[in-house]
Design an enzyme around this catalytic site. Sequence first.
Site, mmCIF file in Angstrom:
data_model
loop_
_atom_site.group_PDB
_atom_site.id
_atom_site.type_symbol
_atom_site.label_atom_id
_atom_site.label_comp_id
_atom_site.label_asym_id
_atom_site.label_seq_id
_atom_site.Cartn_x
_atom_site.Cartn_y
_atom_site.Cartn_z
ATOM 1 C CE LYS A 152 10.990 51.273 5.478
ATOM 2 N NZ LYS A 152 10.415 51.482 4.141
ATOM 3 C CE LYS A 186 19.521 57.162 1.801
ATOM 4 N NZ LYS A 186 19.360 57.098 0.374
ATOM 5 C CD GLU A 220 10.435 59.377 -0.950
ATOM 6 O OE1 GLU A 220 10.970 58.619 -1.758
ATOM 7 O OE2 GLU A 220 9.528 59.036 -0.175
ATOM 8 C CG HIS A 244 14.133 55.571 6.084
ATOM 9 N ND1 HIS A 244 14.827 54.392 6.205
ATOM 10 C CD2 HIS A 244 13.312 55.398 5.016
ATOM 11 C CE1 HIS A 244 14.445 53.558 5.246
ATOM 12 N NE2 HIS A 244 13.518 54.147 4.525
ATOM 13 C CE LYS A 334 6.329 57.365 -0.858
ATOM 14 N NZ LYS A 334 7.759 57.174 -1.106
ATOM 15 C CE LYS A 339 16.232 60.955 -3.578
ATOM 16 N NZ LYS A 339 15.364 60.051 -2.841
HETATM 17 C C1 BG6 Z 1 11.916 53.423 1.358
HETATM 18 C C2 BG6 Z 1 10.455 53.761 1.352
HETATM 19 O O1 BG6 Z 1 12.273 52.800 2.559
HETATM 20 O O2 BG6 Z 1 12.669 54.600 1.205
HETATM 21 C C3 BG6 Z 1 10.079 54.461 0.067
HETATM 22 O O3 BG6 Z 1 9.693 52.561 1.481
HETATM 23 C C4 BG6 Z 1 10.970 55.656 -0.151
HETATM 24 O O4 BG6 Z 1 8.716 54.862 0.083
HETATM 25 C C5 BG6 Z 1 12.435 55.278 -0.009
HETATM 26 O O5 BG6 Z 1 10.711 56.160 -1.448
HETATM 27 C C6 BG6 Z 1 13.316 56.516 -0.036
HETATM 28 O O6 BG6 Z 1 14.650 56.128 -0.094
HETATM 29 P P1 BG6 Z 1 15.761 57.097 -0.667
HETATM 30 O O7 BG6 Z 1 17.038 56.368 -0.464
HETATM 31 O O8 BG6 Z 1 15.420 57.350 -2.095
HETATM 32 O O9 BG6 Z 1 15.659 58.359 0.140
#
Ligand code: BG6
Length: 490
Positions: A152, A186, A220, A244, A334, A339
């Site tokens: 992606k 996941k 995040e 996502h 963000k 998180k």
């Molecule tokens: C990615 C995004 O697809 O997913 C990032 O481009 C993001 O910006 C990341 O930080 C988050 O992934 P995870 O697995 O840490 O939740």
Amino acid sequence: MEADYSKITTFVIFGASGDLNRRKLIPALFNLHLKRRLPGQCRVIGFSTRKWSDEEYRAQMRAGLKEFTELKFEESEWENFASHMSYIPGSFSEQSDFQTLASKLQNQADGDDNRLYYLASPPRFFPDIISNLGQADLVSEGNGWRRVVVEKPFGRDLASAQELNRTIHRTLNEDQIYRIDHYLGKETVQNVMVFRFANAIFEPVWNRNYIDHVQITVAEEVGVEHRAKFYDHVGVLRDMFQNHLFQLLTLVAMEPPATFEANALRNEKNKVLSAVRPILSDQIETDTIRGQYRGYLNKEGVAQNSKTATYAALRFYIDNWRWQGVPFFLRSGKKLKQKTSEIVIQYKRPPHVMFPMAEGQTITANIMTICLQPDEGIHATFEVKVPDSDVGMKSVPMDFKYAEVFGESALPQAYERLLLDAAQGDASLFTRSDQIELGWQLIDPIIQGWAQNGKPELATYEPGSWGPKEADDFMALGGRRWRIECGEQT
Ligand code: BG6
């Protein structure tokens, strides 16, 4: 599908000098090697613009493993794994560099191998890489399978995603293409289907009759870090929602597929996305919130006065029998406080309260929370009578934690599962072209609306907060509030 172990399997990674390869792909392959899950004989070829030698490439990947993973590093295992790794410095747009790749592949296995090409380069090179692979005759399947994993973002809007699909389909069949969304790798995300469809006690109450609303949060703590320039052209809707968050939405809302087969699953997901009511221009102000964290504008690579959203909250409705009238609140940002990725199902209150209650008090609604990361588990709350009171009530938890049941290290990295599935030809956890396009159909009007109306205004939020105050007001208007149920409670 069983893996074909009779041939060598070659993983060719385009963009091998980039972050994704170092942080995720090589660690995933190495861990699969440690678990003895890789097909019998494997080779990993990195292809990228940096002028590295094989030795430099191996050293970089080794350093990445140590820096970004908690894997127990065994030198002899690494030596063994690394002896099958090599590197080609090359340009994604240069056909002659693909001829070099072709010769290398020919020399290694007489061309008689299975091949997974992984597109981890900057997305603007995807079309070039695919057409160069085609021109160098590297994707025809006479000897062994040839598959392409596409990272992606897949396009930046509907038109560009359709164009990319057309370009890809000129060279590859749909069953050779694996569009990746690492959220589907996941364990906790895969478990949403098991939770819903392997338990008879939840599914009967999984609908508009019992559920007040659903919240999906992907928060995040990190900011845009070293990706500021890229991110500034993308923003949170393209980076997180189109892929996502929509994957999570479809898993929560889909009907049970008749079989666990890739297309049966994907068809059900598409039915959900097709039933999501688009947020059109007259609802953008009421159904969306956008925010940018304070300090974002100072990042190198971010345009002066950039209006890129690093946070968004959206309210969707799904126009079908099961979900009519149930709001789905999706938010991601963000630089937030903590998180956490979680799905909160908030049930309705009982229809009639027969218990005597103090003025202004009501029964607390039941909550079911699927904690996707990092505090993986499932929590429910229900009401109990406080002992030795008339009918005083208290919400108490009922918890399942992966770490307690399966141990701290039971959860593999998402990329392990996805790389293995692609090598085994199982596309269930990959996205079909029509789902990508349905996702963009929902995102495009919001991005356009924000740009054209300037409404809702881009709110600023403090790093370390839960996002803009406007997002709380947005929930409060409907008498609801955002919930964080997983991890450290706030
Ligand atoms: C990615 C995004 O697809 O997913 C990032 O481009 C993001 O910006 C990341 O930080 C988050 O992934 P995870 O697995 O840490 O939740």
